[in-house]
Scaffold this motif. Structure first.
Motif, PDB file in Angstrom:
ATOM      1  N   ILE A 179       0.863  -1.192   0.000  1.00 16.66           N
ATOM      2  CA  ILE A 179       0.000   0.000   0.000  1.00 16.66           C
ATOM      3  C   ILE A 179       0.896   1.238   0.000  1.00 16.66           C
ATOM      4  CG2 ILE A 179      -1.800   1.252   1.273  1.00 16.66           C
ATOM      5  CD1 ILE A 179      -2.606  -1.491   2.520  1.00 16.66           C
ATOM      6  N   VAL A 180       0.848   1.986  -1.088  1.00 22.29           N
ATOM      7  CA  VAL A 180       1.785   3.098  -1.270  1.00 22.29           C
ATOM      8  C   VAL A 180       1.050   4.437  -1.284  1.00 22.29           C
ATOM      9  CG1 VAL A 180       3.483   4.129  -2.830  1.00 22.29           C
ATOM     10  CG2 VAL A 180       3.405   1.638  -2.556  1.00 22.29           C
ATOM     11  N   ASP A 181       1.459   5.318  -0.402  1.00 24.61           N
ATOM     12  CA  ASP A 181       1.027   6.710  -0.459  1.00 24.61           C
ATOM     13  C   ASP A 181       1.953   7.399  -1.460  1.00 24.61           C
ATOM     14  OD1 ASP A 181       1.014   9.456  -0.111  1.00 24.61           O
ATOM     15  OD2 ASP A 181       1.182   9.403   2.072  1.00 24.61           O
ATOM     16  N   GLY A 182       1.421   7.670  -2.657  1.00 21.65           N
ATOM     17  CA  GLY A 182       2.225   8.342  -3.692  1.00 21.65           C
ATOM     18  C   GLY A 182       1.777   9.780  -3.858  1.00 21.65           C
ATOM     19  N   ILE A 183       1.196  10.320  -2.786  1.00 20.92           N
ATOM     20  CA  ILE A 183       0.530  11.629  -2.872  1.00 20.92           C
ATOM     21  C   ILE A 183       1.462  12.733  -3.369  1.00 20.92           C
ATOM     22  CG2 ILE A 183      -0.536  13.434  -1.432  1.00 20.92           C
ATOM     23  CD1 ILE A 183      -1.993  11.154   0.078  1.00 20.92           C
ATOM     24  N   SER A 184       2.696  12.776  -2.873  1.00 27.50           N
ATOM     25  CA  SER A 184       3.584  13.856  -3.333  1.00 27.50           C
ATOM     26  C   SER A 184       4.612  13.347  -4.350  1.00 27.50           C
ATOM     27  CB  SER A 184       4.266  14.527  -2.145  1.00 27.50           C
ATOM     28  OG  SER A 184       5.030  13.580  -1.438  1.00 27.50           O
ATOM     29  N   MET A 185       4.216  12.337  -5.136  1.00 31.16           N
ATOM     30  CA  MET A 185       5.067  11.840  -6.227  1.00 31.16           C
ATOM     31  C   MET A 185       4.326  11.804  -7.547  1.00 31.16           C
ATOM     32  SD  MET A 185       6.575   8.381  -4.599  1.00 31.16           S
ATOM     33  CE  MET A 185       7.392   7.979  -6.149  1.00 31.16           C
ATOM     34  N   PHE A 186       3.007  11.675  -7.455  1.00 32.89           N
ATOM     35  CA  PHE A 186       2.195  11.460  -8.652  1.00 32.89           C
ATOM     36  C   PHE A 186       2.391  12.619  -9.632  1.00 32.89           C
ATOM     37  CE2 PHE A 186      -2.193  11.815 -10.624  1.00 32.89           C
ATOM     38  CZ  PHE A 186      -2.004  10.779 -11.513  1.00 32.89           C
ATOM     39  N   LEU A 187       2.798  12.309 -10.838  1.00 25.67           N
ATOM     40  CA  LEU A 187       3.037  13.234 -11.958  1.00 25.67           C
ATOM     41  C   LEU A 187       4.391  13.937 -11.893  1.00 25.67           C
ATOM     42  CD1 LEU A 187      -0.486  14.927 -12.340  1.00 25.67           C
ATOM     43  CD2 LEU A 187       0.407  12.907 -13.539  1.00 25.67           C
ATOM     44  N   THR A 188       5.129  13.746 -10.819  1.00 26.00           N
ATOM     45  CA  THR A 188       6.430  14.410 -10.713  1.00 26.00           C
ATOM     46  C   THR A 188       7.583  13.413 -10.599  1.00 26.00           C
ATOM     47  OG1 THR A 188       6.278  14.513  -8.301  1.00 26.00           O
ATOM     48  CG2 THR A 188       5.419  16.405  -9.531  1.00 26.00           C
ATOM     49  N   ASP A 189       7.301  12.228 -10.111  1.00 28.73           N
ATOM     50  CA  ASP A 189       8.326  11.199  -9.918  1.00 28.73           C
ATOM     51  C   ASP A 189       7.744   9.860 -10.386  1.00 28.73           C
ATOM     52  OD1 ASP A 189      10.699  12.418  -8.061  1.00 28.73           O
ATOM     53  OD2 ASP A 189       8.784  13.397  -7.658  1.00 28.73           O
ATOM     54  N   GLN A 190       8.623   8.933 -10.720  1.00 27.57           N
ATOM     55  CA  GLN A 190       8.189   7.670 -11.322  1.00 27.57           C
ATOM     56  C   GLN A 190       7.260   6.866 -10.409  1.00 27.57           C
ATOM     57  OE1 GLN A 190       9.113   7.239 -14.539  1.00 27.57           O
ATOM     58  NE2 GLN A 190       7.644   5.556 -14.551  1.00 27.57           N
ATOM     59  N   LEU A 191       6.065   6.622 -10.885  1.00 31.71           N
ATOM     60  CA  LEU A 191       5.109   5.766 -10.176  1.00 31.71           C
ATOM     61  C   LEU A 191       4.532   4.829 -11.211  1.00 31.71           C
ATOM     62  CD1 LEU A 191       2.770   7.840  -7.796  1.00 31.71           C
ATOM     63  CD2 LEU A 191       4.172   5.864  -7.178  1.00 31.71           C
ATOM     64  N   ASP A 192       4.743   3.537 -11.041  1.00 32.18           N
ATOM     65  CA  ASP A 192       4.278   2.562 -12.018  1.00 32.18           C
ATOM     66  C   ASP A 192       3.780   1.356 -11.233  1.00 32.18           C
ATOM     67  OD1 ASP A 192       4.428   0.175 -13.720  1.00 32.18           O
ATOM     68  OD2 ASP A 192       5.316   1.513 -15.218  1.00 32.18           O
ATOM     69  N   MET A 193       2.476   1.187 -11.204  1.00 32.74           N
ATOM     70  CA  MET A 193       1.899   0.154 -10.340  1.00 32.74           C
ATOM     71  C   MET A 193       2.305  -1.250 -10.775  1.00 32.74           C
ATOM     72  SD  MET A 193      -1.870   1.618  -9.361  1.00 32.74           S
ATOM     73  CE  MET A 193      -2.162   0.465  -8.016  1.00 32.74           C
ATOM     74  N   THR A 194       2.614  -1.406 -12.067  1.00 27.93           N
ATOM     75  CA  THR A 194       2.990  -2.733 -12.543  1.00 27.93           C
ATOM     76  C   THR A 194       4.440  -3.046 -12.200  1.00 27.93           C
ATOM     77  OG1 THR A 194       1.375  -2.526 -14.312  1.00 27.93           O
ATOM     78  CG2 THR A 194       3.076  -4.214 -14.583  1.00 27.93           C
TER      79      THR A 194
END
Ligand SMILES: *Cc1c(COP(=O)(O)O)cnc(C)c1O
Length: 360
Positions: free
Chosen positions: A163-178
């Motif tokens: 369970i990842v809080d990506g709140i201050s990464m989304f659209l600015t740092d790499q987030l790839d659920m796969t």
């Protein structure tokens, strides 16, 4: 150099786009109809695409701030009999542990060393038999960015729900659920999306959906109800209709502007420009694993960070972000999310030189 509108460099709210602000300057429409359902379904599809969610993933959209998504994730995805490990490196990590305590979930806090980003996940081995892991991919209070590939692989290998809080990464740092094996990803509207606060989202993979509690102890935050209503593009309760319309405009804007990679590289360029141009100032990068989204700085000449933040508002009409607790006098933060440009950042740099009385 005072302008009327303050230049905002806080990590939420962030500087918004005028064309997206304009979208909200309209009568709020009725929403229990096909037109709004279509927009909701369109939002879901675009969000799933942006985070490369596996097939069958779903989006829950809550009318709430980001913390609600964190709390709802714990209530819905962790059974009272299960064990979770929470990775804690600052205030938001503490919040996850606090949520577990409030809801009486067994939670062990793992506190990595200050310089550790879990690229080596062996520190997590004591928790390999736990059921779920909670992590803030970027701990915004100190700008510590974890290696989510490594953490995801650990969870995948040992069958923990990630369970990842990506709140201050989304659209600015790499987030790839796969590729990062994220089962549940939490985001909110007032960070990289550069919308007003008020929307929190949980993106759930089929694996997370299969682990949903059938009868969680919550009415408003019961994910099952959001998923069943979401099938037809609706929510169980009145959503923040105007924010959802702004979200649609913002997601379309991202799509036209080159998608996720453009958004990430734009933020990276602004962050890099800022960090490179402040090197002769009495400032030091506070963390060793900074994200693109925010920079935490400590002041090395003894001046007070909280004083600097309030002076910047008074003298330069710029809003920087103070730190709390022990760091209040030493550390402050500058966000690069949303519509903050190199030109805005140059203005900030010029003002920092002026403030410290150093010629640029
Ligand atoms: C901003 C933020 C949140 C959400 O905080 P709210 O005030 O509830 O919106 C949660 N986690 C992280 C890492 C954040 O940066």
């Amino acid at each position: 150099m005072k302008t009327s509108n303050p230049l905002i460099f806080t990590p939420g709210p962030v500087k918004e786009f005028p064309e997206i602000i304009n979208v909200a300057a309209a009568q709020t429409p009725y929403f229990r109809n096909q037109k709004f359902s279509d927009l909701m379904l369109d939002n879901q599809a675009m969000l799933l695409d942006l985070v490369n969610a596996p097939d069958g993933s779903k989006v829950v959209i809550l009318t709430a701030s980001g913390t609600a998504a964190m709390e709802a994730a714990v209530i819905n995805l962790v059974a009272p009999t299960q064990k979770v490990v929470s990775v804690v490196s600052g205030g938001f990590g503490e919040r996850f542990s606090q949520i577990c305590n409030v809801h009486q979930r067994h939670c062990d806090s793992h506190r990595p060393d200050f310089n550790e980003d879990l690229s080596d996940s062996s520190g997590l081995l004591p928790y390999k038999a736990h059921d779920a892991l909670l992590i803030n991919g970027h701990e915004t209070t100190i700008c510590h960015h974890f290696n989510l590939e490594s953490v995801g692989k650990f969870c995948h290998q040992h069958d923990l729900l990630n369970i990842v809080d990506g709140i201050s990464m989304f659209l600015t740092d790499q987030l790839d659920m796969t590729s990062q094996y994220i089962d549940a990803l939490l985001i909110s509207s007032q960070k990289g999306l550069a919308l007003p606060p008020g929307l929190a989202m949980a993106i759930l993979t089929p694996r997370a959906i299969s682990r949903l509690q059938p009868n969680p102890a919550t009415l408003y935050f019961n994910f099952n109800d959001y998923l069943s209503n979401g099938e037809r593009g609706q929510t169980p309760y009145t959503p923040a209709v105007s924010l959802i319309i702004q979200l649609n405009a913002r997601l379309l804007q991202l799509k036209t502007d080159g998608g996720l990679s453009t958004s990430i590289s734009k933020t990276a360029a602004v962050a890099q420009y800022f960090r490179e141009h402040i090197q002769s100032l009495p400032l030091a990068l506070y963390s060793t694993h900074m994200p693109n989204s925010v920079t935490a700085l400590s002041i090395t000449n003894g001046l007070s960070a909280s004083q600097l933040v309030s002076d910047f508002e008074q003298r330069y009409n710029m809003i920087l972000c103070p730190n709390g607790g022990d760091l209040a006098e030493r550390v402050f933060r500058v966000s690069h999310m949303g519509n903050v440009t190199i030109e805005d950042t140059q203005q900030l740099i010029t003002s920092l030189y002026d403030y410290f009385g150093i010629t640029q």
